[in-house]
Scaffold this motif. Sequence first.
Motif, PDB file in Angstrom:
ATOM      1  N   ALA A   6      40.527  32.657  39.250  1.00  0.00           N
ATOM      2  CA  ALA A   6      39.081  32.778  39.406  1.00  0.00           C
ATOM      3  C   ALA A   6      38.455  33.596  38.280  1.00  0.00           C
ATOM      4  O   ALA A   6      37.244  33.524  38.065  1.00  0.00           O
ATOM      5  N   LYS A  35      46.695  35.608  45.887  1.00  0.00           N
ATOM      6  CA  LYS A  35      45.477  35.771  46.671  1.00  0.00           C
ATOM      7  C   LYS A  35      45.247  37.263  46.864  1.00  0.00           C
ATOM      8  O   LYS A  35      46.038  37.933  47.519  1.00  0.00           O
ATOM      9  N   LYS A  45      35.495  40.270  47.723  1.00  0.00           N
ATOM     10  CA  LYS A  45      35.718  38.843  47.875  1.00  0.00           C
ATOM     11  C   LYS A  45      37.200  38.570  47.764  1.00  0.00           C
ATOM     12  O   LYS A  45      37.909  39.255  47.025  1.00  0.00           O
ATOM     13  N   ALA A  47      40.010  36.137  46.376  1.00  0.00           N
ATOM     14  CA  ALA A  47      40.087  35.116  45.328  1.00  0.00           C
ATOM     15  C   ALA A  47      41.522  34.994  44.848  1.00  0.00           C
ATOM     16  O   ALA A  47      42.341  35.898  45.036  1.00  0.00           O
ATOM     17  N   TYR A  48      41.814  33.864  44.227  1.00  0.00           N
ATOM     18  CA  TYR A  48      43.102  33.653  43.590  1.00  0.00           C
ATOM     19  C   TYR A  48      42.998  34.113  42.141  1.00  0.00           C
ATOM     20  O   TYR A  48      42.145  33.626  41.397  1.00  0.00           O
TER      21      TYR A  48
END
Length: 63
Positions: A6, A35, A45, A47-48
């Motif tokens: 991301a 993750k 948040k 996110a990967y």
Amino acid sequence: MAKYCAICHKGVVSGNNVSHSHKKTRRVWAPNVQKVRIILNGAPKTAYVCTRCLRSGKVERNV
């Protein structure tokens, strides 16, 4: 699992397996994405993120 980062948008790349007899079959190389909970635009948040970005400090972890 997502196969792209991301942060740096690193994704899968494709190529060939090449055997000893020089036969070629398709394969993919996927980045090591995890993750994690991060701070993005001031808000937490999930996110990967690839391990290269985690290790280099390009992302702020939300622990």
